[in-house]
Design an enzyme around this catalytic site. Structure first.
Site, mmCIF file in Angstrom:
data_model
loop_
_atom_site.group_PDB
_atom_site.id
_atom_site.type_symbol
_atom_site.label_atom_id
_atom_site.label_comp_id
_atom_site.label_asym_id
_atom_site.label_seq_id
_atom_site.Cartn_x
_atom_site.Cartn_y
_atom_site.Cartn_z
ATOM 1 N N GLU A 1 10.138 0.479 10.070
ATOM 2 C CA GLU A 1 11.353 1.462 9.680
ATOM 3 C C GLU A 1 10.652 2.909 10.245
ATOM 4 O O GLU A 1 9.739 3.323 9.424
ATOM 5 C CB GLU A 1 11.791 1.533 8.675
ATOM 6 C CG GLU A 1 12.409 0.373 7.957
ATOM 7 C CD GLU A 1 14.018 0.233 8.321
ATOM 8 O OE1 GLU A 1 14.305 1.112 9.127
ATOM 9 O OE2 GLU A 1 14.703 -0.737 8.163
ATOM 10 N N LYS B 1 0.954 -1.163 0.065
ATOM 11 C CA LYS B 1 0.078 0.156 -0.024
ATOM 12 C C LYS B 1 0.797 1.179 -0.017
ATOM 13 O O LYS B 1 1.603 1.736 0.900
ATOM 14 C CB LYS B 1 -0.971 0.077 1.385
ATOM 15 C CG LYS B 1 -1.973 1.227 1.128
ATOM 16 C CD LYS B 1 -2.452 1.689 2.410
ATOM 17 C CE LYS B 1 -1.664 2.919 2.965
ATOM 18 N NZ LYS B 1 -1.848 4.164 2.506
ATOM 19 N N GLU C 1 10.127 15.013 15.632
ATOM 20 C CA GLU C 1 10.522 15.135 14.423
ATOM 21 C C GLU C 1 9.800 15.963 13.349
ATOM 22 O O GLU C 1 8.507 16.128 13.684
ATOM 23 C CB GLU C 1 10.300 13.580 13.780
ATOM 24 C CG GLU C 1 10.696 13.244 12.435
ATOM 25 C CD GLU C 1 10.558 11.771 11.868
ATOM 26 O OE1 GLU C 1 9.449 11.449 12.129
ATOM 27 O OE2 GLU C 1 11.411 11.276 11.239
ATOM 28 N N CYS D 1 13.576 10.377 7.019
ATOM 29 C CA CYS D 1 13.509 9.974 7.950
ATOM 30 C C CYS D 1 14.684 10.027 8.840
ATOM 31 O O CYS D 1 15.061 10.208 10.078
ATOM 32 C CB CYS D 1 12.950 8.522 8.306
ATOM 33 S SG CYS D 1 14.041 7.701 6.918
ATOM 34 N N GLU E 1 4.605 6.588 15.586
ATOM 35 C CA GLU E 1 3.039 6.581 16.341
ATOM 36 C C GLU E 1 2.287 5.276 15.348
ATOM 37 O O GLU E 1 1.706 4.434 16.382
ATOM 38 C CB GLU E 1 2.199 7.789 15.989
ATOM 39 C CG GLU E 1 0.961 7.725 16.650
ATOM 40 C CD GLU E 1 0.344 9.106 15.921
ATOM 41 O OE1 GLU E 1 0.840 9.939 15.688
ATOM 42 O OE2 GLU E 1 -1.090 9.016 16.096
#
Ligand code: NAP
Ligand code: MG
Length: 474
Positions: free
Chosen positions: A254, A180, A385, A288, A235
């Site tokens: 990840e 997806k 972040e 990231c 999350e």
């Protein structure tokens, strides 16, 4: 100082976007049973296409197609035969590189320079690399038995590259997949579905289900999948870890990061400035492993920041299709809002904001390259972040303090070290709790090199020999 330059836009005519797309299940495009979602070009807010939003029946169908393909064709196929398909996919990606780069840029907002020179070449490299492993699995040390059907969910920041990171090792090991893509960037995954057709990949080996978070949830929670591979926020990663706990599913996650980029007083300043810029403004900071926390040795902080601001003032922000553009559009209105909100929290916490002087286009989603100085460890902009073109600057005096500050984060994905001294680099790297440590460079990727995190950055490794482990049953 501003340079005049002529715009050099890449042509859009190399892509052929359909008005509407179905789901790719069992080797063909089929209608979904759920709603439709629109994907836009974040640089213009133009609607590019409508895609299907896969519901529960669609996910069932896709998983069933993957299961049949695994049992009947792909699982039993010898590795040397599987390799041929992966090589073919890699070559088609190269042949269609220009089209894929333009498509990625208009669906995602990233500069064409990056999609053309980084994303798409790495996609091909990943398929070439794992094609090479397909008939040599016995030498990798993780067994040779595939797991079965892999459910793979990816984010919007490197849509096609994250797809390659997921699909190439899974297929090389003999698994079949249902993937997806993110809601805002489905188009290159759908182009990849066409590439699978072109490569005559057996039907059902790769299935693509578009949709939003709910489709992702249905996929990872599906009882008939053997493996879950997720890249995205910490999350959602935690939710997934909870939902698969106690099942027989294997999981790799990840997740997010808040990397320290540590500059020592002996570092070559100009080189370090390039590395800092690349570390945080590459892909608008939607990375990231972005070097979002600059840790600079106090004695050189003033000079370094002056040089950094001079360099930032030269960044070209704007039309992602222009080959001169350094910083493109923020991927979505939602992400732009998150970046704004956290930056305002930075202001409220007392950090000092400096914004690169640049004109932003009227339409689309934009955020100018930004630096916060006077940041302390407790500030939210130093801990959370931001996932945008926003750098937080902290200072340190000793290597021990640099290590302590670098590791003072819930994340542990990556870090950078800038110093002339090899011995210092090795000593500091050894103490950093980060999956990847770059020395005198940043954001360098290679399919042969494993990538992954510690702590809340997730678990499992992608890339390299280690990346095979996640898709094999010992
Ligand atoms: P996200 O919200 O977690 O979304 C990631 C993917 O998960 C998307 O496809 C999303 O669908 C889907 N999703 C959302 N809710 C879900 C659920 N309950 N169950 C299953 N799937 C669900 O992350 P994002 O904000 O788009 O992406 C940015 C994050 O990814 C950052 O935190 C970044 O650090 C991380 N990231 C990590 C790596 C790495 O290798 N460690 C690489 C790239 C990005 P929709 O988008 O359609 O809602
Ligand atoms: Mg889009």
């Amino acid at each position: 100082m501003a340079f005049e330059y002529a715009p050099a836009p890449e042509s859009r005519s190399v892509v052929d976007i359909r008005a509407s797309y179905g789901l790719f299940i069992g080797g063909e495009f089929v209608d979904g049973s759920g709603g439709r979602i629109k994907t836009v070009n974040p640089a213009t807010e133009e609607v590019l296409a409508e895609v299907a939003e896969a519901g529960s029946d669609d996910v069932d169908r896709a998983v069933a197609a993957a299961r049949t393909a695994f049992d009947q064709v792909w699982g039993p196929m010898p590795g040397r035969e599987r390799a041929k398909y992966l090589y073919r996919i890699a070559r088609i990606v190269q042949e269609r590189a220009r089209e894929l780069a333009v498509l990625e840029t208009i669906d995602n907002g990233k500069p064409i320079r990056e999609s053309r020179d980084v994303d798409v070449p790495l996609v091909a490299a990943h398929f070439f690399y794992y094609a090479g492993w397909a008939d040599k699995l016995r030498y990798a040390g993780f067994g040779e038995r595939p797991l079965g059907v892999a459910a793979q969910v990816i984010p919007w920041n490197f849509p096609l590259l994250m797809l390659a990171w997921k699909i190439a090792p899974a297929l090389a090991c003999g698994n079949t997949v249902v993937l997806k893509p993110a809601e805002t960037t489905p188009l290159t995954a759908l182009a990849f579905a066409e590439i699978c057709q072109q490569a005559e990949l057996p039907p059902g080996v790769v299935n693509i289900v578009t949709g939003a978070g709910e489709t992702g949830r249905l996929l990872v929670e599906h009882p008939a999948v053997d493996k879950v591979a997720f890249t995205g926020s910490t999350e959602v990663g935690k939710q997934i870890a909870r939902s698969v706990a106690g099942s027989r599913k294997r999981v790799t996650l990840e997740l997010g990061g808040k990397a320290a980029n540590i500059v020592f007083d002996d570092a070559p300043i100009d080189q370090a400035v390039e590395g800092i810029v690349n570390g945080i403004f590459f892909n608008q900071g939607h990375v990231c492993c972005a070097g979002s926390r600059l840790l600079v040795q106090e004695s050189i902080a003033g000079d370094l920041l002056d040089a950094l601001k001079r360099r930032m003032a030269l960044l070209r922000v704007g039309d992602p299709l222009d080959k001169n553009t350094d910083v493109g559009a923020i991927n979505s209105a939602v992400q732009l809002e998150r970046i704004r909100r956290l930056s305002e929290i930075g202001d409220a916490e007392g950090a000092e904001r400096w914004t690169a002087p640049c004109e932003l286009p009227d339409r689309g989603f934009w955020f100018a390259p930004t630096v916060f100085t006077g940041v302390s460890q407790a500030h939210r902009i130093a801990r959370e972040e931001i996932f945008g073109p926003v750098l937080s600057v902290l200072t340190f005096r000793t290597p021990a303090e640099a290590v302590e500050k670098a590791n003072n984060t819930p994340y542990g994905l990556s870090a950078g070290i800038w110093s002339e001294k090899g011995s210092r680099i090795l000593a500091v790297a050894d103490k950093l709790r980060a999956g990847v440590v770059w020395a005198n460079t940043f954001n360098k990727f290679d399919p042969a090199s494993p990538f992954g995190g510690y702590k809340e950055s997730g678990y499992g490794r992608e890339g390299g020999r280690h990346g095979l482990e996640a898709y094999l049953d010992r």
